[in-house]
Design a protein around this motif. Structure first.
Motif, PDB file in Angstrom:
ATOM      1  N   VAL A 166       0.848  -1.182   0.000  1.00  0.00           N
ATOM      2  CA  VAL A 166       0.000   0.000   0.000  1.00  0.00           C
ATOM      3  C   VAL A 166       0.888   1.238   0.000  1.00  0.00           C
ATOM      4  N   GLU A 167       0.520   2.212  -0.824  1.00  0.00           N
ATOM      5  CA  GLU A 167       1.224   3.493  -0.829  1.00  0.00           C
ATOM      6  C   GLU A 167       0.291   4.553  -0.256  1.00  0.00           C
ATOM      7  N   ILE A 168       0.789   5.290   0.718  1.00  0.00           N
ATOM      8  CA  ILE A 168       0.055   6.403   1.306  1.00  0.00           C
ATOM      9  C   ILE A 168       0.689   7.684   0.772  1.00  0.00           C
ATOM     10  N   THR A 169      -0.101   8.523   0.115  1.00  0.00           N
ATOM     11  CA  THR A 169       0.456   9.773  -0.403  1.00  0.00           C
ATOM     12  C   THR A 169       0.742  10.728   0.750  1.00  0.00           C
ATOM     13  N   GLU A 170       1.514  11.747   0.448  1.00  0.00           N
ATOM     14  CA  GLU A 170       1.836  12.744   1.466  1.00  0.00           C
ATOM     15  C   GLU A 170       0.573  13.446   1.972  1.00  0.00           C
ATOM     16  N   ALA A 171      -0.358  13.739   1.059  1.00  0.00           N
ATOM     17  CA  ALA A 171      -1.617  14.395   1.450  1.00  0.00           C
ATOM     18  C   ALA A 171      -2.424  13.497   2.386  1.00  0.00           C
ATOM     19  N   ALA A 172      -2.508  12.215   2.071  1.00  0.00           N
ATOM     20  CA  ALA A 172      -3.246  11.279   2.926  1.00  0.00           C
ATOM     21  C   ALA A 172      -2.559  11.159   4.285  1.00  0.00           C
ATOM     22  N   ALA A 173      -1.235  11.072   4.286  1.00  0.00           N
ATOM     23  CA  ALA A 173      -0.487  10.954   5.537  1.00  0.00           C
ATOM     24  C   ALA A 173      -0.733  12.165   6.434  1.00  0.00           C
ATOM     25  N   TYR A 174      -0.751  13.343   5.851  1.00  0.00           N
ATOM     26  CA  TYR A 174      -1.017  14.557   6.623  1.00  0.00           C
ATOM     27  C   TYR A 174      -2.367  14.453   7.331  1.00  0.00           C
ATOM     28  N   HIS A 175      -3.407  14.031   6.600  1.00  0.00           N
ATOM     29  CA  HIS A 175      -4.746  13.940   7.187  1.00  0.00           C
ATOM     30  C   HIS A 175      -4.856  12.805   8.195  1.00  0.00           C
ATOM     31  N   VAL A 176      -4.147  11.717   7.969  1.00  0.00           N
ATOM     32  CA  VAL A 176      -4.117  10.627   8.945  1.00  0.00           C
ATOM     33  C   VAL A 176      -3.503  11.122  10.246  1.00  0.00           C
ATOM     34  N   LYS A 177      -2.387  11.836  10.148  1.00  0.00           N
ATOM     35  CA  LYS A 177      -1.734  12.377  11.348  1.00  0.00           C
ATOM     36  C   LYS A 177      -2.648  13.349  12.089  1.00  0.00           C
ATOM     37  N   GLU A 178      -3.362  14.189  11.334  1.00  0.00           N
ATOM     38  CA  GLU A 178      -4.306  15.129  11.955  1.00  0.00           C
ATOM     39  C   GLU A 178      -5.425  14.378  12.688  1.00  0.00           C
ATOM     40  N   MET A 179      -5.938  13.313  12.068  1.00  0.00           N
ATOM     41  CA  MET A 179      -6.988  12.511  12.700  1.00  0.00           C
ATOM     42  C   MET A 179      -6.468  11.827  13.960  1.00  0.00           C
ATOM     43  N   MET A 180      -5.245  11.301  13.898  1.00  0.00           N
ATOM     44  CA  MET A 180      -4.645  10.666  15.073  1.00  0.00           C
ATOM     45  C   MET A 180      -4.530  11.667  16.212  1.00  0.00           C
ATOM     46  N   LYS A 181      -4.060  12.866  15.888  1.00  0.00           N
ATOM     47  CA  LYS A 181      -3.894  13.915  16.894  1.00  0.00           C
ATOM     48  C   LYS A 181      -5.248  14.308  17.485  1.00  0.00           C
ATOM     49  N   HIS A 182      -6.239  14.522  16.615  1.00  0.00           N
ATOM     50  CA  HIS A 182      -7.581  14.927  17.056  1.00  0.00           C
ATOM     51  C   HIS A 182      -8.237  13.860  17.938  1.00  0.00           C
ATOM     52  N   ASN A 183      -8.000  12.585  17.630  1.00  0.00           N
ATOM     53  CA  ASN A 183      -8.618  11.481  18.372  1.00  0.00           C
ATOM     54  C   ASN A 183      -7.754  10.979  19.535  1.00  0.00           C
ATOM     55  N   GLY A 184      -6.602  11.621  19.765  1.00  0.00           N
ATOM     56  CA  GLY A 184      -5.717  11.181  20.839  1.00  0.00           C
ATOM     57  C   GLY A 184      -5.098   9.822  20.570  1.00  0.00           C
TER      58      GLY A 184
ATOM     59  N   THR B 117      -1.932  -0.810  -4.162  1.00  0.00           N
ATOM     60  CA  THR B 117      -3.004   0.134  -3.837  1.00  0.00           C
ATOM     61  C   THR B 117      -2.439   1.468  -3.374  1.00  0.00           C
ATOM     62  N   LYS B 118      -3.077   2.541  -3.810  1.00  0.00           N
ATOM     63  CA  LYS B 118      -2.654   3.896  -3.432  1.00  0.00           C
ATOM     64  C   LYS B 118      -3.787   4.579  -2.672  1.00  0.00           C
ATOM     65  N   VAL B 119      -3.479   5.048  -1.468  1.00  0.00           N
ATOM     66  CA  VAL B 119      -4.433   5.799  -0.650  1.00  0.00           C
ATOM     67  C   VAL B 119      -4.048   7.269  -0.736  1.00  0.00           C
ATOM     68  N   ASP B 120      -5.003   8.092  -1.148  1.00  0.00           N
ATOM     69  CA  ASP B 120      -4.751   9.516  -1.328  1.00  0.00           C
ATOM     70  C   ASP B 120      -5.837  10.293  -0.590  1.00  0.00           C
ATOM     71  N   TYR B 121      -5.664  11.592  -0.504  1.00  0.00           N
ATOM     72  CA  TYR B 121      -6.675  12.473   0.068  1.00  0.00           C
ATOM     73  C   TYR B 121      -6.922  13.571  -0.944  1.00  0.00           C
ATOM     74  N   LYS B 122      -8.174  13.742  -1.329  1.00  0.00           N
ATOM     75  CA  LYS B 122      -8.532  14.729  -2.352  1.00  0.00           C
ATOM     76  C   LYS B 122      -9.508  15.743  -1.779  1.00  0.00           C
TER      77      LYS B 122
END
Length: 121
Positions: A5-23, A78-83
């Motif tokens: 699986v490839e996580i794009t930089e945009a997706a990684a940014y939003h994943v990190k934000e979600m992790m931070k928001h959810n503790g 598979t590529k996971v992105d955030y649009k």
């Protein structure tokens, strides 16, 4: 080592934000394949505190990603992105192994795994 699986930089940014928001900072991001949906299979994205014994571990853009060995073949490439769009933003998943998807866009099937189709709502 295969990345599966490839996580794009945009997706990684939003994943990190979600992790931070959810503790849930420091958690693993699980990318999974589940049964269901119109075409038989659906994707799962979620956070987990521990890596399972049968998981592959990947690291991309500062995120630890786990993929179950049973799901790895289905997800390979598979590529996971955030649009972002006028209607908001969301994750997109592009799987080269998917040969069909449903009209509502939430499920798929591959040549090797059909899954268990269910009616879409």
């Amino acid at each position: 080592m295969t990345q599966y699986v490839e996580i794009t930089e945009a997706a990684a940014y939003h994943v990190k934000e979600m992790m931070k928001h959810n503790g849930e900072e420091g958690s693993f991001l699980r990318v999974a394949v589940n049964g269901g949906g119109c075409s038989g299979l659906t994707y799962g994205l979620g956070f987990e505190e521990k890596q399972a014994e049968d998981d592959y571990l990947l690291s991309q853009h500062g995120i630890q990603i786990v993929v179950a060995k049973d799901d790895a073949g289905i997800l390979e490439g598979t590529k996971v992105d955030y649009k972002e769009s006028l209607m908001g933003g969301g994750f997109t998943i592009n799987n080269p192994n998917a040969i069909a998807s449903c009209g509502c866009g939430t499920s798929f099937r591959t040549a090797k795994k059909v899954g268990t189709p269910q009616a879409c709502d």
